[in-house]
Design an enzyme around this catalytic site. Sequence first.
Site, PDB file in Angstrom:
ATOM      1  CB  SER A  11      31.682  32.344  58.887  1.00  0.00           C
ATOM      2  OG  SER A  11      32.695  33.418  59.227  1.00  0.00           O
ATOM      3  CB  SER A  12      28.494  28.684  58.121  1.00  0.00           C
ATOM      4  OG  SER A  12      29.713  28.029  57.821  1.00  0.00           O
TER       5      SER A  12
END
Length: 188
Positions: A11-12
Site C-alpha cells: 500500500s505504501s
Amino acid sequence: MGKVLGYGRISSSDGQDVASQKAALEQHGAVVVFSETGNGSKLDGRDQLEAAIRLLEKGDTLLALHPDRVARDTGDLLTVAKRVVEKGAVLRIVDPAIIFDGTDIMAEMMLTLFGLVGSLEKYFLKARQRRGIEAAKVKGIYKGRPASIDPVKVRELRNQGLGASAIARRLQIGRASVYRTLKEEAGA
C-alpha cells in the site's frame, strides 16, 4: 504447462517492502514478479498489474499471495479474474487457496466473498479516517491539505498579460486551477 507470473503490491513505502512478497511468490513458482506500491482501492494506475495481464498467454497463471493484493473490492477482483481467464490463463491465490479458471462456481464465490471483505475493510478504514479528521478539526489541529497553488504567482503572471493556459504551463498546474484561483482572488 505455462509460465507463472507473480503479482505483489504494497500500500505504501512507509515501512513496507515488497521483497518478502516477491520471495514468497517465487517460492510458489513465479518466474517473473510484477510489483508496485499504491493504494489497492482502485485499478486505475496499476501499471504492473496491467503489464502482467498483458503478458499472460493460454495455459499461464497469474499468482498472488492474497486477494487484497490484487484488489480491495468485489467488482475489481472479479474484473481482474475474468480478464485473466479471457487470456486463457488462471488466477491463483495462495492464501486462501483459490484457483479461478472461470469454470468453478466455488472459486468465484470465494473471490466474491474476499472482495466483500476487502470492501468492508476499506469502508471501515475510511470511516476511521473521517472520524480522526473530524476530531482533529474540533481540536484545531487539522487545517486541511496545504495550498499547492500560490495565488500571488498566479496574479503576477496574469498582470504580466499571460493567459490561463500559459500560466498553467508555467506553474505546472491545471488551467481550471488558474481560473479557480483568479475567481477566488477577485471575490476576496
